[in-house]
Design a protein around this motif. Structure first.
Motif, PDB file in Angstrom:
ATOM      1  N   LEU A 240       0.703  -0.931  -0.067  1.00  0.00           N
ATOM      2  CA  LEU A 240      -0.058   0.199  -0.055  1.00  0.00           C
ATOM      3  C   LEU A 240       0.972   1.502  -0.342  1.00  0.00           C
ATOM      4  O   LEU A 240       0.959   2.152  -0.667  1.00  0.00           O
ATOM      5  N   ARG A 241       1.834   1.552   0.775  1.00  0.00           N
ATOM      6  CA  ARG A 241       3.239   2.661   0.500  1.00  0.00           C
ATOM      7  C   ARG A 241       3.479   2.910  -0.680  1.00  0.00           C
ATOM      8  O   ARG A 241       3.623   3.410  -1.266  1.00  0.00           O
ATOM      9  N   LEU A 242       4.100   1.063  -1.509  1.00  0.00           N
ATOM     10  CA  LEU A 242       4.813   1.643  -2.659  1.00  0.00           C
ATOM     11  C   LEU A 242       3.328   1.920  -3.593  1.00  0.00           C
ATOM     12  O   LEU A 242       4.032   2.686  -4.022  1.00  0.00           O
ATOM     13  N   PHE A 243       1.867   1.555  -3.115  1.00  0.00           N
ATOM     14  CA  PHE A 243       1.042   1.870  -4.366  1.00  0.00           C
ATOM     15  C   PHE A 243       0.884   3.558  -4.134  1.00  0.00           C
ATOM     16  O   PHE A 243       0.879   4.058  -5.147  1.00  0.00           O
ATOM     17  N   TYR A 244       0.764   4.033  -2.964  1.00  0.00           N
ATOM     18  CA  TYR A 244       0.395   5.449  -2.646  1.00  0.00           C
ATOM     19  C   TYR A 244       1.688   5.978  -3.198  1.00  0.00           C
ATOM     20  O   TYR A 244       1.339   7.727  -3.848  1.00  0.00           O
ATOM     21  N   TYR A 245       2.950   5.823  -2.535  1.00  0.00           N
ATOM     22  CA  TYR A 245       4.284   6.623  -3.373  1.00  0.00           C
ATOM     23  C   TYR A 245       4.202   6.413  -4.914  1.00  0.00           C
ATOM     24  O   TYR A 245       4.273   7.618  -5.404  1.00  0.00           O
ATOM     25  N   THR A 246       3.698   5.510  -5.641  1.00  0.00           N
ATOM     26  CA  THR A 246       3.870   5.735  -7.238  1.00  0.00           C
ATOM     27  C   THR A 246       3.141   6.301  -7.418  1.00  0.00           C
ATOM     28  O   THR A 246       3.311   7.272  -8.644  1.00  0.00           O
ATOM     29  N   TYR A 247       1.793   6.529  -7.096  1.00  0.00           N
ATOM     30  CA  TYR A 247       1.354   7.356  -8.165  1.00  0.00           C
ATOM     31  C   TYR A 247       0.619   8.722  -7.731  1.00  0.00           C
ATOM     32  O   TYR A 247      -0.459   9.603  -7.686  1.00  0.00           O
ATOM     33  N   THR A 248       1.091   9.476  -6.326  1.00  0.00           N
ATOM     34  CA  THR A 248       0.708  10.443  -5.727  1.00  0.00           C
ATOM     35  C   THR A 248       2.580  11.204  -6.092  1.00  0.00           C
ATOM     36  O   THR A 248       2.079  12.583  -5.488  1.00  0.00           O
TER      37      THR A 248
END
Length: 249
Positions: A240-248
């Motif tokens: 979830l952290r990886l997804f958040y930082y990738t798309y923000t």
């Protein structure tokens, strides 16, 4: 149960002793097949080796090879101690008169040790390769370039969570046993527990009456519940952290 308890106990100890195993491996490979005084000594003694590895390779390098080391300890000591305990329980170590036979004990210990070492040898090789990996300026011995998982792989988080699950279950099972008994104890009309005054009382009563092993009842079931929970929690958190930082960004 003897196999499981022996393996888990060895894994718990391995988490703390693995840095010494890294140091030992590096020092044993230093100067391999070279006459004294003809090679550069990167590691002068145990303490200097700790400092050098931590400074050059980073503190995390002191736990290199931890995953195969844990698996090795679980297999080797689980089989070795578990097999010996089984032989003792079945009465194979005693004579017809009921006394312990030194010869039978030595034979059972040797056989259990051989079985554990044989099955654990391939994993020990992988552990040694990983622990020998070092930066070029302090490298000793042959440098295998093994990489179990890519640095950003989800498998890294999964493997780390599996290791942490072992540590957590070893530390928390006594408290889990106590809380289960506190919740399940009978109560009086006012809702006050009739068996335990609190968690410390539950721990003390359990230890006095059932021994230390009584505080670890259900440890296998606890790991198979807690292990996946810890693994999945950390895995989902990392993803979830990886997804958040990738798309923000």
């Amino acid at each position: 149960m003897d196999f499981l308890m022996s393996g888990l106990a060895a894994c718990g100890a391995c988490v703390f002793t693995n840095p010494l195993e890294v140091v030992k491996t590096r020092m044993q490979l230093q100067g391999e097949l070279q006459a004294p005084g003809t090679y550069q000594r990167h590691y002068r003694n145990v303490f200097h080796a700790f400092f050098t590895i931590g400074k050059v390779d980073g503190l995390a390098a002191l736990q290199k090879g931890l995953a195969p080391a844990l698996l090795y300890q679980f297999l080797m000591n689980g089989i070795r101690l578990g097999t010996y305990s089984l032989a003792e329980t079945k009465g194979y170590l005693h004579t017809a008169e009921g006394t312990v036979s030194p010869v039978r004990s030595a034979a059972a210990g040797a056989l259990a040790g051989v079985m554990g070492a044989y099955l654990g040898s391939p994993i020990y090789m992988v552990k040694t390769h990983l622990q020998a990996q070092a930066a070029s300026e302090i490298a000793v011995g042959h440098q295998y370039k093994h990489q179990i998982f890519p640095s950003q792989s989800w498998k890294v988080a999964l493997a780390a969570a599996m290791v942490s699950g072992i540590a957590v279950v070893l530390a928390m099972t006594p408290f889990d046993v106590a809380s289960t008994r506190l919740y399940n104890q009978p109560t009086d009309a006012q809702g006050k527990g009739l068996m335990y005054r609190g968690i410390l009382d539950a721990l003390l009563q359990t230890a006095r009456t059932e021994g230390i092993l009584g505080m670890y009842k259900g440890i296998g079931a606890s790991y198979f519940r807690l292990g996946p929970h810890t693994i999945l929690s950390l895995f989902f958190w990392d993803q979830l952290r990886l997804f958040y930082y990738t798309y923000t960004k």
